[in-house]
Write an enzyme that holds these catalytic residues in place. Structure first.
Site, PDB file in Angstrom:
ATOM      1  N   GLN A   1      73.800  42.813  31.251  1.00  0.00           N
ATOM      2  CA  GLN A   1      75.141  42.281  31.037  1.00  0.00           C
ATOM      3  C   GLN A   1      76.166  43.403  31.087  1.00  0.00           C
ATOM      4  O   GLN A   1      75.949  44.473  30.518  1.00  0.00           O
ATOM      5  CB  GLN A   1      75.222  41.566  29.687  1.00  0.00           C
TER       6      GLN A   1
ATOM      7  N   CYS B   1      82.512  38.078  24.290  1.00  0.00           N
ATOM      8  CA  CYS B   1      82.621  38.996  23.160  1.00  0.00           C
ATOM      9  C   CYS B   1      84.029  38.984  22.574  1.00  0.00           C
ATOM     10  O   CYS B   1      85.014  39.181  23.286  1.00  0.00           O
ATOM     11  CB  CYS B   1      82.250  40.417  23.589  1.00  0.00           C
TER      12      CYS B   1
ATOM     13  N   ASN C   1      73.599  27.912  23.952  1.00  0.00           N
ATOM     14  CA  ASN C   1      73.369  28.994  23.000  1.00  0.00           C
ATOM     15  C   ASN C   1      74.102  28.665  21.710  1.00  0.00           C
ATOM     16  O   ASN C   1      75.163  28.066  21.735  1.00  0.00           O
ATOM     17  CB  ASN C   1      73.880  30.308  23.609  1.00  0.00           C
ATOM     18  N   GLY C   2      73.513  29.064  20.580  1.00  0.00           N
ATOM     19  CA  GLY C   2      74.210  28.892  19.308  1.00  0.00           C
ATOM     20  C   GLY C   2      73.474  28.009  18.328  1.00  0.00           C
ATOM     21  O   GLY C   2      73.173  26.839  18.621  1.00  0.00           O
TER      22      GLY C   2
ATOM     23  N   ARG D   1      70.443  35.481  17.650  1.00  0.00           N
ATOM     24  CA  ARG D   1      70.202  36.104  16.347  1.00  0.00           C
ATOM     25  C   ARG D   1      68.865  35.738  15.724  1.00  0.00           C
ATOM     26  O   ARG D   1      68.251  36.543  15.028  1.00  0.00           O
ATOM     27  CB  ARG D   1      71.333  35.727  15.385  1.00  0.00           C
TER      28      ARG D   1
END
Length: 255
Positions: free
Chosen positions: A2, A32, A132-133, A157
Site C-alpha cells: 500500500q 487514513c 472491512n470493519g 485489528r
C-alpha cells in the site's frame, strides 16, 4: 503493497518501484485519517478532492501492469456519498477492486462500522468490493458476506496477536469445523514473531518494538498485566524469550 501520497507523478514512480520489487498488487490508501497524513493532502483528505484523486489514480494505473486496488473510508460524513463518488471514479480509471472501511474519517476506530455502506457500494460498481470493519470473529466475517454481498472480507485489528482468526474464517466459509485456539501454537507464533523481527530489524530496534507488540498476544490471557510490566524494558532477544516462557509457565499454574 500500500502506498499513500498526493502527487500523481510521485505516486506513479512509487507504484513502479513497488511493481519492480515483486509485489502482486499495488493499493492506494484513501482511508487514513491520521492528522499528519491528512494535513499534507494524502489519505482520507483525497476523498474531498475528486479531481486530484482521478489524476492520481490515472497516473498510477498507467505506470503499472499488476492489479491496482484502493482502500477507502465512508468519507467525511456518514452518508457514504464521497466513497461512492471516489469508487465510481476509480472503476472508470481501471482500478481492479475497492476495499472500504465504513467509518467516517473523523470516527477513527470509534463507534460501529456501518455495513450498509458496503452493501450500497456493492450495488454501485461492477468491480469487486472488499468489506472491512468490526470483524471480530469468524461468524462476523460470514455475517458481513451475507449482509452486504461483498466479494471478500478484509480483517484488520482482530488479527493483531490473534492470527488463528484466518483459519477460523476459512473453516466457516467451507462449512468445516472451526479450529480452536491452541495455547502452545499461540506462543510458538509469539516467539517466531520476536525472532523474525530481530532477524529483520536487529536486536536493539526489534526489542524496543516488542515492548508493546508482544502485548498484543497477551490480550485476554490470565496474568497478562504482569507480563506487560515484565517486558516494559526488554533490551535483548534472550531476555524477551525468557519473559515469554515465564508467561507461558504461569498459565499452567492453577489460580
Amino acid at each position: 503493497v500500500q502506498i499513500f501520497g498526493f502527487d500523481p507523478a510521485i505516486m506513479a514512480e512509487a507504484a513502479g518501484l513497488v511493481e519492480s520489487s515483486g509485489a502482486d498488487i499495488v493499493d492506494i490508501n484513501f482511508g487514513c485519517s491520521v492528522r499528519k497524513i491528512v494535513k499534507n493532502g494524502s489519505g482520507a483528505a483525497l476523498m474531498k478532492a475528486p479531481k486530484t484523486t482521478e489524476a492520481l489514480i490515472k497516473s498510477v494505473r498507467n505506470a503499472i501492469r499488476i492489479p491496482l486496488t484502493i482502500k477507502l473510508r465512508t468519507g467525511w460524513d456518514p452518508t457514504g456519498d464521497q466513497a461512492f463518488e471516489i469508487s465510481e471514479i476509480a472503476e472508470a480509471c481501471g482500478v481492479d477492486a475497492i476495499a472500504i472501511h465504513p467509518r467516517t474519517a473523523t470516527q477513527a476506530f470509534g463507534g460501529r462500522a456501518d455495513w450498509s455502506i458496503i452493501a450500497a457500494l456493492k450495488k454501485r460498481v461492477q468491480i469487486p468490493v472488499i468489506g472491512n470493519g468490526d470483524v471480530f470473529s469468524a461468524q462476523d466475517a460470514i455475517n458481513m458476506l451475507e449482509q452486504t454481498h461483498c466479494d471478500a472480507v478484509m480483517i484488520g485489528r482482530t488479527a493483531i496477536g490473534n492470527p488463528i482468526i484466518f483459519p477460523q474464517v476459512l473453516a466457516r466459509i467451507r462449512g468445516e469445523e472451526e479450529p480452536e485456539a491452541d495455547l502452545d501454537h499461540h506462543f510458538e507464533i509469539m516467539t517466531r514473531y520476536l525472532q523474525e523481527s530481530v532477524k529483520y530489524l536487529g536486536e536493539e530496534i526489534a526489542c524496543k518494538m516488542m515492548r508493546s507488540r508482544l502485548c498484543w498476544f497477551a490480550k485476554g490471557l490470565r496474568n497478562s498485566s504482569q507480563f506487560r510490566k515484565s517486558i516494559n524494558h526488554i533490551s535483548t532477544e534472550a531476555e524477551a524469550l525468557q519473559r515469554i516462557q515465564s508467561f507461558r509457565d504461569s498459565l499452567q499454574v492453577k489460580k
